[in-house]
Motif scaffolding. Structure first.
Motif, PDB file in Angstrom:
ATOM      1  N   HIS A 132      -0.854 -15.732 -15.770  1.00  0.00           N
ATOM      2  CA  HIS A 132      -1.067 -14.532 -14.956  1.00  0.00           C
ATOM      3  C   HIS A 132      -1.964 -13.560 -15.704  1.00  0.00           C
ATOM      4  O   HIS A 132      -2.562 -13.906 -16.724  1.00  0.00           O
ATOM      5  CB  HIS A 132       0.310 -13.938 -14.616  1.00  0.00           C
ATOM      6  N   VAL A 133      -2.022 -12.358 -15.207  1.00  0.00           N
ATOM      7  CA  VAL A 133      -3.103 -11.466 -15.625  1.00  0.00           C
ATOM      8  C   VAL A 133      -2.793 -10.681 -16.908  1.00  0.00           C
ATOM      9  O   VAL A 133      -3.708 -10.219 -17.581  1.00  0.00           O
ATOM     10  CB  VAL A 133      -3.482 -10.560 -14.431  1.00  0.00           C
ATOM     11  N   ASP A 134      -1.513 -10.543 -17.262  1.00  0.00           N
ATOM     12  CA  ASP A 134      -1.190  -9.767 -18.472  1.00  0.00           C
ATOM     13  C   ASP A 134      -1.284 -10.681 -19.690  1.00  0.00           C
ATOM     14  O   ASP A 134      -0.392 -11.479 -19.982  1.00  0.00           O
ATOM     15  CB  ASP A 134       0.194  -9.134 -18.349  1.00  0.00           C
ATOM     16  N   PHE A 135      -2.365 -10.528 -20.423  1.00  0.00           N
ATOM     17  CA  PHE A 135      -2.803 -11.482 -21.429  1.00  0.00           C
ATOM     18  C   PHE A 135      -1.740 -11.825 -22.479  1.00  0.00           C
ATOM     19  O   PHE A 135      -1.371 -12.987 -22.669  1.00  0.00           O
ATOM     20  CB  PHE A 135      -4.042 -10.878 -22.100  1.00  0.00           C
ATOM     21  N   PHE A 136      -1.232 -10.825 -23.164  1.00  0.00           N
ATOM     22  CA  PHE A 136      -0.319 -11.108 -24.278  1.00  0.00           C
ATOM     23  C   PHE A 136       1.074 -11.499 -23.798  1.00  0.00           C
ATOM     24  O   PHE A 136       1.778 -12.259 -24.461  1.00  0.00           O
ATOM     25  CB  PHE A 136      -0.269  -9.919 -25.237  1.00  0.00           C
ATOM     26  N   GLU A 137       1.468 -10.977 -22.641  1.00  0.00           N
ATOM     27  CA  GLU A 137       2.758 -11.387 -22.087  1.00  0.00           C
ATOM     28  C   GLU A 137       2.749 -12.893 -21.814  1.00  0.00           C
ATOM     29  O   GLU A 137       3.725 -13.601 -22.090  1.00  0.00           O
ATOM     30  CB  GLU A 137       3.040 -10.620 -20.794  1.00  0.00           C
TER      31      GLU A 137
ATOM     32  N   VAL B   9      -2.197 -15.880  -7.017  1.00  0.00           N
ATOM     33  CA  VAL B   9      -1.763 -14.643  -6.372  1.00  0.00           C
ATOM     34  C   VAL B   9      -2.468 -13.407  -6.945  1.00  0.00           C
ATOM     35  O   VAL B   9      -2.506 -12.360  -6.304  1.00  0.00           O
ATOM     36  CB  VAL B   9      -0.220 -14.532  -6.484  1.00  0.00           C
ATOM     37  N   SER B  10      -3.057 -13.539  -8.111  1.00  0.00           N
ATOM     38  CA  SER B  10      -3.755 -12.396  -8.705  1.00  0.00           C
ATOM     39  C   SER B  10      -5.176 -12.259  -8.169  1.00  0.00           C
ATOM     40  O   SER B  10      -5.865 -11.278  -8.452  1.00  0.00           O
ATOM     41  CB  SER B  10      -3.815 -12.544 -10.233  1.00  0.00           C
ATOM     42  N   LEU B  11      -5.627 -13.245  -7.420  1.00  0.00           N
ATOM     43  CA  LEU B  11      -7.011 -13.219  -6.932  1.00  0.00           C
ATOM     44  C   LEU B  11      -7.107 -12.346  -5.689  1.00  0.00           C
ATOM     45  O   LEU B  11      -6.171 -12.246  -4.913  1.00  0.00           O
ATOM     46  CB  LEU B  11      -7.491 -14.638  -6.623  1.00  0.00           C
ATOM     47  N   THR B  12      -8.256 -11.735  -5.520  1.00  0.00           N
ATOM     48  CA  THR B  12      -8.417 -10.814  -4.400  1.00  0.00           C
ATOM     49  C   THR B  12      -9.438 -11.339  -3.398  1.00  0.00           C
ATOM     50  O   THR B  12     -10.410 -12.000  -3.770  1.00  0.00           O
ATOM     51  CB  THR B  12      -8.887  -9.421  -4.889  1.00  0.00           C
TER      52      THR B  12
ATOM     53  N   ASN C  70     -13.144 -12.448  -9.159  1.00  0.00           N
ATOM     54  CA  ASN C  70     -12.065 -13.376  -9.537  1.00  0.00           C
ATOM     55  C   ASN C  70     -12.487 -14.308 -10.675  1.00  0.00           C
ATOM     56  O   ASN C  70     -11.637 -14.808 -11.413  1.00  0.00           O
ATOM     57  CB  ASN C  70     -11.635 -14.212  -8.330  1.00  0.00           C
ATOM     58  N   ILE C  71     -13.775 -14.548 -10.819  1.00  0.00           N
ATOM     59  CA  ILE C  71     -14.245 -15.429 -11.905  1.00  0.00           C
ATOM     60  C   ILE C  71     -13.829 -14.833 -13.255  1.00  0.00           C
ATOM     61  O   ILE C  71     -13.415 -15.557 -14.165  1.00  0.00           O
ATOM     62  CB  ILE C  71     -15.780 -15.623 -11.818  1.00  0.00           C
ATOM     63  N   ALA C  72     -13.894 -13.496 -13.352  1.00  0.00           N
ATOM     64  CA  ALA C  72     -13.480 -12.830 -14.596  1.00  0.00           C
ATOM     65  C   ALA C  72     -11.970 -12.929 -14.785  1.00  0.00           C
ATOM     66  O   ALA C  72     -11.476 -13.165 -15.893  1.00  0.00           O
ATOM     67  CB  ALA C  72     -13.919 -11.368 -14.567  1.00  0.00           C
TER      68      ALA C  72
ATOM     69  N   THR D 195      -8.177 -24.283 -13.386  1.00  0.00           N
ATOM     70  CA  THR D 195      -8.689 -22.928 -13.185  1.00  0.00           C
ATOM     71  C   THR D 195      -8.944 -22.742 -11.692  1.00  0.00           C
ATOM     72  O   THR D 195      -9.578 -23.578 -11.047  1.00  0.00           O
ATOM     73  CB  THR D 195      -9.995 -22.733 -13.972  1.00  0.00           C
ATOM     74  N   ASP D 196      -8.419 -21.626 -11.171  1.00  0.00           N
ATOM     75  CA  ASP D 196      -8.577 -21.351  -9.740  1.00  0.00           C
ATOM     76  C   ASP D 196     -10.026 -21.015  -9.424  1.00  0.00           C
ATOM     77  O   ASP D 196     -10.753 -20.474 -10.257  1.00  0.00           O
ATOM     78  CB  ASP D 196      -7.709 -20.152  -9.332  1.00  0.00           C
ATOM     79  N   SER D 197     -10.390 -21.281  -8.184  1.00  0.00           N
ATOM     80  CA  SER D 197     -11.733 -20.958  -7.715  1.00  0.00           C
ATOM     81  C   SER D 197     -11.756 -19.531  -7.180  1.00  0.00           C
ATOM     82  O   SER D 197     -10.747 -19.036  -6.691  1.00  0.00           O
ATOM     83  CB  SER D 197     -12.132 -21.940  -6.625  1.00  0.00           C
TER      84      SER D 197
END
Lengths: 522, 124
Positions: free
Chosen positions: A246-251, A290-293, A300-302, A321-323
């Motif tokens: 998911h999006v929170d890197f260190f978690e 789910v984090s993609l918009t 979303n690539i980033a 890796t999601d598209s």
């Protein structure tokens, strides 16, 4: 010779204490990490007909993908044929449609199943699809013992999150266990269960809940296999895991490190494994869909790149890796290729593969790892109490009393409220919205002709097959389902080989096992 | 009245929407997963629903949306249908032309969801 882009030589590992490859494997499963073997770049793909997906598989392999991963459409995932009234509008839409062995033959046509490893995301009807895969391989002269891959076969998280169940939990566990026993005996290179946190997280859980529920399900499968008389060191090696990044890197990195440590400890200390390979938490990772918009989808690539980096720094064995277009549709060819290229940039340009667990020893990362473990252990204690000392019974109880779905729904709603209140910023959604009206990217569209084509194809297969053979095979599946001491796999393999359909086999089992209906809780 | 029509199991969104509407003071009935057009019509009739919300994440909306409208029509019920979920932009117009009252896509805020339901119910 491993050196930085500027020519500075680097060691394979830094720091002291239990090193990568040493119990409890917090720092990784292998002493030299990705130096000797990169993660498997395994892109999940499936849409339309078997021929459509076969073409995508071949493109992905040609582009440098190193393993296959199959997405089935919703009717297939639910054990329904394409001509079922329930399949209306859903044939080939969210994955590939498979009704009979004929479709499976087309799906893998021209691909050497003895040389590739294949993952199949299927749960309720996992035994049926595994049987079809074996039948395709054997039809092409590849022995089942030579097949490498994974069948998800993780039914518990279906009741908790993904909701693709057919039968009630207890008979479903018998099917799962039959697959474990069958593959342990006959398919040495096959992973019998991919114990999945991915869907738990996508359904809205926190990182710690994903970790805890997934490993708890793992303990439940271990207890079921032990109760069936299996040896923990034999089947323990065939379990694998599947996490979300998911999006929170260190978690996320803390979560991956904690997963390895917890699993090793429980397998050794609670379940008595002695072979270290049976203590290793091997996992596949997928970035967070789910984090993609849908807004400014190229951004979303980033997101995918940073999530993929977290998975790699967390030591994943394989990665999807999601598209960038996934919040809108199934991936287009271009979007799928960029997603794969993102992994290749990480693997070949960034240098992160040179050193194992490069973040190990960081005070924050070590604290986060410990914190994830503490939070997971609190959940295990709750389930252990619910189950009166049995994690299997604890997980059943948590399913029956709505504990898992309630916790997940609460977390999902909490997140949504934070976004709505602008306490949490999502780029393009509640801030930085300039550019949201740009033209939509070229999306993959599945047209209605897929459904018509698939129904005609199924009709043709039914016309061509020997009906008496099919009926006899289905009767044997039902008889074996009644006798809980018989493994279901041999009769299911026999049934798929005479072209019984997926739904016919699923219904033969349902006539004995019944169905599961979830109580709707908001 | 909220429901998942067909086999699609993605229920995160619809449960969040149910709570959003409930917190906005509405009476919400969530029928759950694996509903058919018949089961939704029957429940809507029995509960005297003001609006029906369907959540779709499997790209079946162009088939299932119109099927829902036809079933309501056959039963002589005039209840607005709102579809939420993954609906690509070009399909929004198709669904609206077919008679779907509103489409709520990914990223719709709570205010937008609540306002849309109030608007379609108020139009009755």
């Amino acid at each position: 010779m491993f050196e930085t882009v500027s020519g500075v030589p680097v060691d394979p590992v830094y720091g002291s204490g239990p090193l990568p490859g040493e119990y409890p494997f917090t720092r990784g499963l292998h002493p030299d990490g990705y130096r000797s073997r990169l993660w498997t770049m395994r892109m999940f793909a499936g849409f339309g007909t078997a021929e459509d997906t076969n073409a995508r598989f071949k493109e992905l392999l040609a582009a440098g993908s190193t393993g296959l991963s199959t997405a089935f459409d919703m009717p297939t995932l639910m054990g329904r044929d394409s001509d079922s009234p329930w399949a209306l509008g859903e044939v080939g839409r969210a994955g590939v449609a498979v009704d009979t062995l004929a479709d499976m033959e087309d799906l893998f046509a021209g691909i050497d199943l003895g040389a590739v490893s294949t993952s199949m995301t299927i749960n309720g009807p996992a035994a049926i699809l595994l049987a079809m895969y074996i039948a395709v391989a054997e039809g092409n002269g590849v022995a089942r013992a030579d097949l490498a891959g994974t069948i998800q076969n993780d039914i518990l998280k279906e009741y908790q999150a993904q909701k693709e169940y057919i039968y009630p939990p207890r008979p479903s566990m018998r099917i799962v266990t039959d697959v474990v026993r069958f593959t342990t005996a006959e398919m040495p290179k096959w992973h019998a269960i991919s114990i999945s946190g991915y869907h738990i997280r996508e359904a809205g859980s926190t990182a710690a809940q994903e970790l805890a529920f997934t490993l708890a399900n793992g303990f439940a499968y271990v207890e079921a296999a032990l109760a069936a008389g299996e040896n923990i060191d034999d089947f323990g090696r065939r379990l694998s895991f599947f996490f979300n990044s998911h999006v929170d890197f260190f978690e996320e990195i803390g979560k991956f490190r904690a997963a390895r440590r917890i699993w090793a400890r429980w397998m050794k200390e609670r379940y008595g494994a002695t072979d270290e390979r049976a203590m290793m938490c091997r996992f596949h990772t997928q970035t967070a869909g789910v984090s993609l918009t849908a807004q400014q989808p190229e951004v979303n690539i980033a997101r995918v790149a940073t999530q993929a980096l977290a998975a790699v720094l967390g030591g994943t064995q394989s990665l999807h890796t999601d598209s960038y277009d996934e919040a809108l549709a199934l991936p287009s060819d271009t979007a799928a290729r960029i997603a794969l290229r993102t992994q290749q940039v990480l693997a070949h340009e960034t240098g992160v593969t040179n050193v194992v667990d490069p973040l190990g020893g960081s005070p924050f990362v070590e604290w986060m790892t410990d914190e994830m473990e503490r939070r997971a252990e609190a959940v295990f204690a709750h389930l252990d109490e619910l189950g009166d000392g049995s994690m299997l019974e604890g997980v059943y109880a948590g399913i029956d009393d709505g504990y898992f779905v309630g916790e997940i729904a609460d977390a999902a709603y909490r997140f949504e409220r934070e976004v709505n209140a602008n306490r949490r910023i999502i780029v393009g959604v509640n801030d930085f919205t300039d550019g949201n009206d740009d033209a939509d990217p070229g999306l993959l569209r599945i047209d209605q002709t897929t459904e018509e084509y698939q129904r005609k194809r199924l009709d043709a297969v039914k016309t061509d097959r020997n009906q008496a053979e099919v009926e006899a095979a289905l009767a044997r599946v039902t008889a074996d389902a009644v006798d809980s001491t018989t493994n279901l796999m041999p009769s299911i393999i026999e049934a798929v080989k005479v072209y019984a359909t997926e739904e016919e086999i699923a219904m033969a089992l349902e006539s004995v096992f019944g169905t599961h209906v979830e109580t709707a809780i908001v | 009245m909220l429901a998942k029509l067909g086999l699609d199991g993605h229920d995160r969104g619809i449960k969040v929407v149910a709570r959003m509407l409930r917190d906005a003071g509405m009476e919400v009935i969530y029928l759950g997963l694996r509903q058919s057009t018949d089961s939704i019509v029957a429940a809507a009739e029995q509960e005297d629903a003001d609006a029906i919300g369907l959540s779709m994440h499997n790209a079946g909306h162009l088939t299932l949306g119109p099927a829902m409208l036809a079933a309501l029509d056959d039963a002589g019920l005039d209840i607005p249908v709102v579809i939420g979920g993954i609906v690509p932009e070009p399909d929004v117009a198709v669904l609206t032309r077919a008679g779907v009252a509103a489409v709520l896509g990914p990223g719709a805020s709570a205010e937008e969801v609540v306002a849309t339901v109030r608007r379609v119910v108020g139009r009755r």
